[in-house]
Design an enzyme around this catalytic site. Structure first.
Site, short mmCIF file in Angstrom:
data_model
loop_
_atom_site.label_atom_id
_atom_site.label_comp_id
_atom_site.label_asym_id
_atom_site.label_seq_id
_atom_site.Cartn_x
_atom_site.Cartn_y
_atom_site.Cartn_z
N GLU A 1 0.84 -1.21 0.00
CA GLU A 1 0.00 0.00 0.00
C GLU A 1 0.87 1.27 0.00
OE1 GLU A 1 -2.30 0.37 3.56
OE2 GLU A 1 -3.79 1.69 2.64
N LYS B 1 -9.53 2.53 -2.44
CA LYS B 1 -9.76 1.87 -1.14
C LYS B 1 -11.18 2.15 -0.68
CE LYS B 1 -7.40 1.74 3.40
NZ LYS B 1 -6.08 2.03 4.00
N CYS C 1 -5.90 -2.72 1.99
CA CYS C 1 -5.66 -2.68 3.44
C CYS C 1 -6.89 -2.95 4.31
CB CYS C 1 -4.99 -1.37 3.82
SG CYS C 1 -4.21 -1.45 5.47
#
Lengths: 383, 383
Positions: B119, B195, B232
């Site tokens: 990430e 994300k 994530c």
């Protein structure tokens, strides 16, 4: 599966790995350590006499200023079927009742508040045979069958909530269900909840016997917290866990019957992931032993006909919302796992990690509705 | 977290546990064993010279009659930030590019088809500081920023699909996003995906910098299979994984940045559960090392101000739909994990376990829509 008679993962780790490294291994594998829970020595003695394993653990939680801790003791029971599978049905049921009475009595000595038995606990897991008879005769009324009445007596006697997963016969429509009956510590039947997802795999020919449950995602308000029951194969479905949690479940029991070669590496993952993802406790229970059937059957795998379903590997355990888990019961012995937990931890971890707040559920509700429509077009990007 | 410099769980188990029991421990913990993947010895030598770990594993799958196996090699890269966090920004980005070029060259020597970086790989994970500057200056255009152009060159040169998670600046509205850019092996930018879930926990002050993604659950059709990127914190949300799978993802990458004391016991659970529940492969990638910041900051935990975020524990791994997983990379070193997988296994396991068929998604779509309405009444049974 290896022929090696492997008793438990935890015991093997403890046997070989030196102390300082063991601490790290356990932290990575199991999260914050549970504390050993002191149980009455008389309970230990009786468990030993009755030849079952007794373990006690406590999850550690933080005190709060405005709420007293809400400590609850759950009891997970795993056991072999007592009599051979070709014994008279009434004898098999009576023997199961007697064995459970022995275990529940010790649970009471350990101050257990809520106890849960394994899936269809009064019978062998006979669906592998695909024979309707005599196995359908094990089915009982959830409301007033002999097993429910037996559990009501125990519940009242020990002031204990009992989760009793049975094969249910609903008389009105003469349908069978895989059902958990929840009995209040007052002895009243609080209600029943049915298995939502029915396996289509291997020797789990359950779809031959009963259908997907129609009781939704009920949560039972007991004196010791709000509980739900996700039966067996439902643990593979994250949405099933989610919806029990959305209805307020603080502890979700997962009474199961599953065998080693098939599912064992997934066993420690799924219920634990559900505890993490939903900020609640989950209790995974599996039966133990190998059940032999008189008539041979095949398994849809091209292999020769045989007489057993494989080894039920026990390994019942409890997961907490902070990602930690209790040690598991043995892979081979009957057992009672007593775990003390503080329901306050659910909100504490939710406040910390905020999965419910960051979940974007409105968007998923809308996306999921699109996915199930016949003209769904996947969002695929091509060059 | 213990001060003990613990290199990896797998190595510790192998060091102490005797062979026959180790087989059982590994079966229970990791599922069907992966095979060792022979890599070119020159790759091993170069990796050693460049001081990073190189591991190669292959999942075993069954042959089919009507489909040739679809073997793909994925490469997971985890690395420390190269320069101190107070070095000039352009120098930090250049150093990250150079380091990644070293690792990707070895990935090419190992015939990797799809590589994924960690990430926001061009920068330190500086959101812990809550300082907007200079960290916002690391943000780049996903379409034609210097990092994307750099990755395009690599992709073309090595005929490799590259997943490049960066801090994105969208110039038109001047907004920042946490974004993965997917670059085809032709060198074309295939697209980007953002994300979906932004953490509100500990020092992950990301919600201060950017918002929840607006790109839904895109799946990228590459020459080597259909891939998606769950960035994530999205790994904590089972619905996020589900929806990538519902859109056809065969491999879901999870580039992450997470620290030991907080999440390590959950690390091995969540991506693996997603592989099981969705009948697909998942690839969890975490950075390594400890990043120090010049200005002290507090962590909202009542403790003294300090200069680092904690230890990123690496441990990148791949999970397969059959519940097995690869060994993890080290907790402390840069590394390249090369895993060969057969995309055919997804359908094989789906045919076997049938989670998609037994999922009752229409009912969940309807239930979830009710849950998010303001007048939702939970289904609670009381005595």
């Amino acid at each position: 599966m290896s022929g090696f008679e492997f008793e438990s993962l935890e015991k093997t780790l403890e046997k070989y790995i030196p102390e300082n490294e063991l601490t790290e291994v356990k932290r990575i594998l199991f999260g914050n350590p549970t504390k050993n829970l002191e149980l009455h020595s008389s309970a230990e003695i009786v468990a030993s006499e009755r030849d079952f394993e007794l373990q006690g653990h406590a999850f550690q939680s933080a005190p709060e200023q405005l709420r007293a801790s809400r400590r609850v003791r759950v009891g997970l029971i795993q056991n072999r079927t007592v009599l051979p599978t070709d014994a008279p049905i009434l004898d098999q049921i009576s023997a199961a009742h007697s064995r459970i009475a022995e275990l529940v009595e010790v649970a009471a000595m350990c101050d257990v508040n809520i106890v849960c038995f394994q899936e269809t606990w009064t019978m062998p897991f006979a669906f592998c045979t695909r024979e309707k008879e005599p196995w359908s005769e094990f089915a009982e009324s959830a409301e007033d069958g002999p097993t429910t009445r037996f559990c009501q007596e125990l519940a009242k006697k020990y002031n204990m909530v009992i989760v009793s997963p049975i094969l249910e016969r609903e008389a009105l429509h003469n349908t069978l269900w895989n059902t958990a009956v929840v009995i209040s510590n007052s002895g009243q039947v609080l209600g029943k909840t049915r298995k939502n997802h029915i396996p289509r795999i291997g020797d789990f020919n359950e779809s031959t016997y009963y259908m997907e449950g129609n009781t939704g995602h009920k949560v039972f308000q007991t004196q010791f917290g709000k509980i739900a029951v996700n039966i067996c194969y439902g643990r593979h479905h994250p949405l099933n866990w989610l919806m029990y949690s959305m209805n307020g479940a603080e502890i979700i029991f997962n009474p199961s019957a599953t065998v080693g070669a098939l599912s064992e590496p997934m066993w420690s993952i799924e219920a634990r992931n559900a505890a993490i993802a939903n900020h609640c406790y989950t209790c995974a229970i599996n039966r133990v032993g190998t059940e032999h059937f008189k008539n041979e059957f095949t398994s849809g795998d091209g292999k020769k006909a045989h007489h057993d379903f494989g080894h039920f590997y026990g390994s019942s355990y409890v997961s907490a919302p902070d990602g930690s888990r209790s040690p598991g019961l043995s892979r081979t012995r009957d057992g009672l796992l007593v775990v003390e937990l503080d329901l306050n931890m659910n909100r504490q971890i939710s406040d910390k990690w905020s999965f419910k707040m960051t979940g974007r559920y409105a968007e998923y509700a809308s996306e999921l509705a699109k996915v199930v429509s016949e003209d769904f077009k996947p969002n695929i990007v091509k060059e």
